[in-house]
Write a protein that holds these residues in place. Structure first.
Motif, PDB file in Angstrom:
ATOM      1  N   LYS A  77       0.846  -1.189   0.000  1.00  0.00           N
ATOM      2  CA  LYS A  77       0.000   0.000   0.000  1.00  0.00           C
ATOM      3  C   LYS A  77       0.878   1.235   0.000  1.00  0.00           C
ATOM      4  N   THR A  79       1.010   5.269  -0.015  1.00  0.00           N
ATOM      5  CA  THR A  79       0.170   6.411   0.363  1.00  0.00           C
ATOM      6  C   THR A  79       0.875   7.712   0.014  1.00  0.00           C
ATOM      7  N   ASN A  80       0.149   8.612  -0.630  1.00  0.00           N
ATOM      8  CA  ASN A  80       0.661   9.941  -0.966  1.00  0.00           C
ATOM      9  C   ASN A  80       0.515  10.840   0.259  1.00  0.00           C
ATOM     10  N   HIS A  85       0.108  15.711  -6.806  1.00  0.00           N
ATOM     11  CA  HIS A  85       0.004  14.431  -7.490  1.00  0.00           C
ATOM     12  C   HIS A  85       1.406  13.818  -7.541  1.00  0.00           C
ATOM     13  N   GLY A 105       2.370   4.220 -11.564  1.00  0.00           N
ATOM     14  CA  GLY A 105       1.053   4.825 -11.358  1.00  0.00           C
ATOM     15  C   GLY A 105       1.171   6.253 -10.846  1.00  0.00           C
ATOM     16  N   ILE A 107      -0.680   8.808  -7.966  1.00  0.00           N
ATOM     17  CA  ILE A 107      -1.545   8.838  -6.782  1.00  0.00           C
ATOM     18  C   ILE A 107      -1.973  10.280  -6.526  1.00  0.00           C
ATOM     19  N   ASP A 111      -4.141  10.393  -1.212  1.00  0.00           N
ATOM     20  CA  ASP A 111      -4.772   9.120  -1.601  1.00  0.00           C
ATOM     21  C   ASP A 111      -3.738   8.000  -1.516  1.00  0.00           C
ATOM     22  N   SER A 112      -4.155   6.793  -1.811  1.00  0.00           N
ATOM     23  CA  SER A 112      -3.250   5.649  -1.754  1.00  0.00           C
ATOM     24  C   SER A 112      -3.523   4.711  -2.922  1.00  0.00           C
ATOM     25  N   SER A 113      -2.588   3.825  -3.173  1.00  0.00           N
ATOM     26  CA  SER A 113      -2.705   2.833  -4.238  1.00  0.00           C
ATOM     27  C   SER A 113      -2.116   1.524  -3.736  1.00  0.00           C
ATOM     28  N   ILE A 115      -0.505  -2.092  -4.843  1.00  0.00           N
ATOM     29  CA  ILE A 115       0.106  -2.852  -5.920  1.00  0.00           C
ATOM     30  C   ILE A 115       0.329  -4.273  -5.436  1.00  0.00           C
TER      31      ILE A 115
END
Length: 274
Positions: A77, A79-80, A85, A105, A107, A111-113, A115
């Motif tokens: 996970k 997280t920004n 951006h 990607g 983010i 927000d978070s992404s 992978i």
């Protein structure tokens, strides 16, 4: 207080290990009563020290439940931590050994992404279950409303003067029956209970299954083609057999005609003699 901050941090706010001594020095130099305003001031100092990274990663190590001839998965996970951006890219020292989806990607702010890193099925155990593979997470600020497909090729190139933040991630192998001590919040990378993640995790298996289905369909088509060719050969042989029968029949009819003509001639000659 400002002088103490500069002396303790040497003009930098990037070392979290200085935080305890920093706060102690502040309290000893300028004692004050703990009220809400002072607590807010301490929080601001702490945030200044902590908020020096564009992104944070959980977990900090890639942990895989290692089993022979089986895939293993680990979710990261990202997280920004900024109002900008942030684009990220994941690299590894063993690209043929791991699948990273997505490996690049963008983010949005705060927000978070998530992978997924897939360890492909291995045929042998590593020595003493130690892994020397490394991962590198790169991140950098990008303009707003930029899609991942629109990122320039030099986005993560330091030579262009761009600020690239990098973080190295270690790889840890554990046996499937053991529970690592450093897993937090019940995180188990090889046994994901999220249905969406399970479908994502089985994508590689689905691709292999689809490949087998394609091979099966190709074999069925080949079998059908061979059957058609066999039917054509049978038909050709049947026609040749019919042709031979017609020739024999014609010869028989001709022979009968010759015999009949000979008999008629014989009868005619007998009648004329009488």
């Amino acid at each position: 207080m400002a002088k103490i901050l500069r002396d303790q941090t040497n003009g930098s706010t990037s070392d979290l290990t200085l935080l305890p001594s920093l706060l102690t020095a502040i309290f000893e130099a300028e004692p004050f009563v703990f009220n809400h305003q002072n607590l807010i001031g301490v929080a601001v100092v702490t945030m200044t020290v902590v908020a020096n990274r564009l992104v944070s990663v959980h977990p900090e190590d890639l942990t895989f439940h290692f089993e022979l001839e089986k895939h293993s998965y680990c979710d990261l996970k990202i997280t920004n931590n900024t109002e900008n951006h942030v684009a990220f890219k994941v690299k590894t020292t063993s690209p043929k050994k791991y699948f990273v989806r997505p490996n690049t990607g963008v983010i949005h702010p705060w927000d978070s992404s998530v992978i997924r890193v897939t360890l492909q099925a291995q045929r042998e155990y590593p020595p003493v279950m130690q892994c020397k593979d490394k991962f590198l997470l790169q991140s950098t600020i990008v303009p707003p409303n930029v899609d991942v497909d629109q990122l320039p090729q030099d986005t993560f190139n330091k030579e262009g003067g761009r600020t690239i933040e990098e973080r190295k991630l270690k790889v840890v192998y554990i046996s499937p029956n053991s529970t690592p001590e450093n897993l937090e919040d019940g995180y188990k990378p090889s046994f994901d209970t999220n249905p969406m993640h399970r479908r994502s995790a089985s994508s590689d298996d689905n691709q292999a299954l689809q490949h087998l289905k394609d091979e099966r369909d190709a074999a069925v088509q080949k079998t059908k083609q061979l059957q058609k060719e066999l039917e054509i050969l049978k038909s050709q042989r049947s026609r040749k057999s019919d042709t031979g029968l017609s020739i024999r029949f014609a010869l028989l009819v001709g022979l009968i005609g010759i015999v009949a003509g000979w008999l008629l001639n014989l009868l005619s000659s007998s009648s004329s003699t009488e």
